[in-house]
Design a protein around this motif. Structure first.
Motif, PDB file in Angstrom:
ATOM      1  N   LEU A  24       0.872  -1.157   0.000  1.00 40.89           N
ATOM      2  CA  LEU A  24       0.000   0.000   0.000  1.00 40.89           C
ATOM      3  C   LEU A  24       0.916   1.216   0.000  1.00 40.89           C
ATOM      4  CD1 LEU A  24      -2.752   1.410   0.300  1.00 40.89           C
ATOM      5  CD2 LEU A  24      -2.420   1.267   2.759  1.00 40.89           C
ATOM      6  N   TRP A  25       0.965   1.909  -1.134  1.00 40.09           N
ATOM      7  CA  TRP A  25       1.861   3.056  -1.254  1.00 40.09           C
ATOM      8  C   TRP A  25       1.161   4.366  -0.949  1.00 40.09           C
ATOM      9  CZ3 TRP A  25       3.028  -0.869  -5.044  1.00 40.09           C
ATOM     10  CH2 TRP A  25       4.270  -1.463  -4.838  1.00 40.09           C
ATOM     11  N   GLY A  26      -0.090   4.352  -0.614  1.00 31.89           N
ATOM     12  CA  GLY A  26      -0.802   5.574  -0.286  1.00 31.89           C
ATOM     13  C   GLY A  26      -1.728   6.000  -1.402  1.00 31.89           C
ATOM     14  N   ALA A  27      -2.306   7.151  -1.227  1.00 28.89           N
ATOM     15  CA  ALA A  27      -3.279   7.669  -2.187  1.00 28.89           C
ATOM     16  C   ALA A  27      -2.590   8.525  -3.242  1.00 28.89           C
ATOM     17  CB  ALA A  27      -4.326   8.501  -1.456  1.00 28.89           C
ATOM     18  N   VAL A  28      -3.177   8.547  -4.435  1.00 28.74           N
ATOM     19  CA  VAL A  28      -2.725   9.441  -5.495  1.00 28.74           C
ATOM     20  C   VAL A  28      -3.918  10.299  -5.896  1.00 28.74           C
ATOM     21  CG1 VAL A  28      -0.942   7.875  -6.348  1.00 28.74           C
ATOM     22  CG2 VAL A  28      -3.222   7.778  -7.344  1.00 28.74           C
ATOM     23  N   THR A  29      -3.644  11.433  -6.509  1.00 24.43           N
ATOM     24  CA  THR A  29      -4.698  12.347  -6.928  1.00 24.43           C
ATOM     25  C   THR A  29      -4.866  12.255  -8.433  1.00 24.43           C
ATOM     26  OG1 THR A  29      -4.191  13.818  -5.088  1.00 24.43           O
ATOM     27  CG2 THR A  29      -5.449  14.757  -6.903  1.00 24.43           C
ATOM     28  N   GLN A  37      -4.806  11.632 -15.399  1.00 26.16           N
ATOM     29  CA  GLN A  37      -3.449  11.173 -15.115  1.00 26.16           C
ATOM     30  C   GLN A  37      -3.225  11.023 -13.605  1.00 26.16           C
ATOM     31  OE1 GLN A  37      -4.383  14.174 -16.115  1.00 26.16           O
ATOM     32  NE2 GLN A  37      -2.823  15.727 -15.804  1.00 26.16           N
ATOM     33  N   ILE A  38      -2.359  10.065 -13.256  1.00 28.64           N
ATOM     34  CA  ILE A  38      -1.932   9.873 -11.869  1.00 28.64           C
ATOM     35  C   ILE A  38      -0.415   9.774 -11.856  1.00 28.64           C
ATOM     36  CG2 ILE A  38      -4.035   8.667 -11.116  1.00 28.64           C
ATOM     37  CD1 ILE A  38      -2.390   6.044 -11.258  1.00 28.64           C
ATOM     38  N   VAL A  39       0.167  10.005 -10.718  1.00 28.57           N
ATOM     39  CA  VAL A  39       1.607   9.802 -10.537  1.00 28.57           C
ATOM     40  C   VAL A  39       1.757   8.546  -9.693  1.00 28.57           C
ATOM     41  CG1 VAL A  39       3.733  10.726  -9.551  1.00 28.57           C
ATOM     42  CG2 VAL A  39       2.122  12.256 -10.704  1.00 28.57           C
ATOM     43  N   GLU A  84     -15.646  -4.068 -12.184  1.00 29.57           N
ATOM     44  CA  GLU A  84     -16.577  -3.151 -11.541  1.00 29.57           C
ATOM     45  C   GLU A  84     -16.721  -3.404 -10.047  1.00 29.57           C
ATOM     46  OE1 GLU A  84     -20.284  -2.893 -13.676  1.00 29.57           O
ATOM     47  OE2 GLU A  84     -19.245  -2.465 -15.563  1.00 29.57           O
ATOM     48  N   GLY A  85     -16.499  -4.639  -9.614  1.00 27.23           N
ATOM     49  CA  GLY A  85     -16.600  -4.952  -8.194  1.00 27.23           C
ATOM     50  C   GLY A  85     -15.302  -4.807  -7.432  1.00 27.23           C
ATOM     51  N   GLU A  86     -14.163  -4.862  -8.139  1.00 29.61           N
ATOM     52  CA  GLU A  86     -12.865  -4.865  -7.469  1.00 29.61           C
ATOM     53  C   GLU A  86     -12.048  -3.604  -7.706  1.00 29.61           C
ATOM     54  OE1 GLU A  86     -11.789  -7.172  -5.305  1.00 29.61           O
ATOM     55  OE2 GLU A  86     -13.695  -8.201  -5.545  1.00 29.61           O
ATOM     56  N   GLY A  87     -12.154  -2.988  -8.867  1.00 27.70           N
ATOM     57  CA  GLY A  87     -11.401  -1.772  -9.126  1.00 27.70           C
ATOM     58  C   GLY A  87     -10.529  -1.860 -10.361  1.00 27.70           C
ATOM     59  N   ILE A  88      -9.492  -1.042 -10.375  1.00 25.14           N
ATOM     60  CA  ILE A  88      -8.604  -0.883 -11.526  1.00 25.14           C
ATOM     61  C   ILE A  88      -7.241  -1.502 -11.205  1.00 25.14           C
ATOM     62  CG2 ILE A  88      -7.372   0.827 -12.935  1.00 25.14           C
ATOM     63  CD1 ILE A  88      -9.702   2.724 -12.457  1.00 25.14           C
ATOM     64  N   ALA A  89      -6.614  -2.088 -12.236  1.00 25.57           N
ATOM     65  CA  ALA A  89      -5.257  -2.626 -12.098  1.00 25.57           C
ATOM     66  C   ALA A  89      -4.437  -2.160 -13.290  1.00 25.57           C
ATOM     67  CB  ALA A  89      -5.284  -4.146 -12.044  1.00 25.57           C
ATOM     68  N   LEU A  90      -3.160  -1.923 -13.068  1.00 24.28           N
ATOM     69  CA  LEU A  90      -2.220  -1.568 -14.129  1.00 24.28           C
ATOM     70  C   LEU A  90      -1.220  -2.702 -14.273  1.00 24.28           C
ATOM     71  CD1 LEU A  90      -1.434   2.101 -13.036  1.00 24.28           C
ATOM     72  CD2 LEU A  90      -3.033   1.363 -14.806  1.00 24.28           C
TER      73      LEU A  90
END
Length: 107
Positions: A42-47, A53-55, A78-84
């Motif tokens: 868990l690296w924290g939140a991004v804006t 775009q995100i960093v 849709e139930g779990e989120g986004i992955a890169l």
């Protein structure tokens, strides 16, 4: 305060690293989170920027060897989120899956 041997046993019992057990500082807002299991991060939140775009945090870029210009596949559930996923890794896994699907079934 438990001694180092008990800390090691606790970390193994909970499936977390000793570092995560001792340096539990993961927070989302004011909510403290339990240590992540070994191999999870868990690296924290991004804006999110105006154009989406995100960093990606530096520690994550270093761990996954991400560099400027790398292509990433964006996956979503849709139930779990986004992955890169690095495009090269995704393409290699998809090629392997395709090859395996074309093999005749074993009796």
């Amino acid at each position: 305060m438990p001694d180092i041997e008990k800390c090691d046993r606790l970390a193994r019992h909970y499936g977390v690293t000793l570092d995560a057990l001792l340096h539990d500082q993961n927070r989302v807002g004011h909510t403290a989170l339990a240590p992540a299991p070994a191999g999870k991060h868990l690296w924290g939140a991004v804006t999110l920027g105006a154009r989406g775009q995100i960093v990606i945090p530096k520690a994550a870029r270093e761990m996954f060897d991400l560099k400027e210009g790398d292509r990433l596949i964006v996956l979503g559930d849709e139930g779990e989120g986004i992955a890169l996923v690095k495009a090269e890794d995704f393409e290699r896994k998809m090629q392997k899956a395709l090859e395996m699907s074309q093999r005749p079934a074993e009796p």
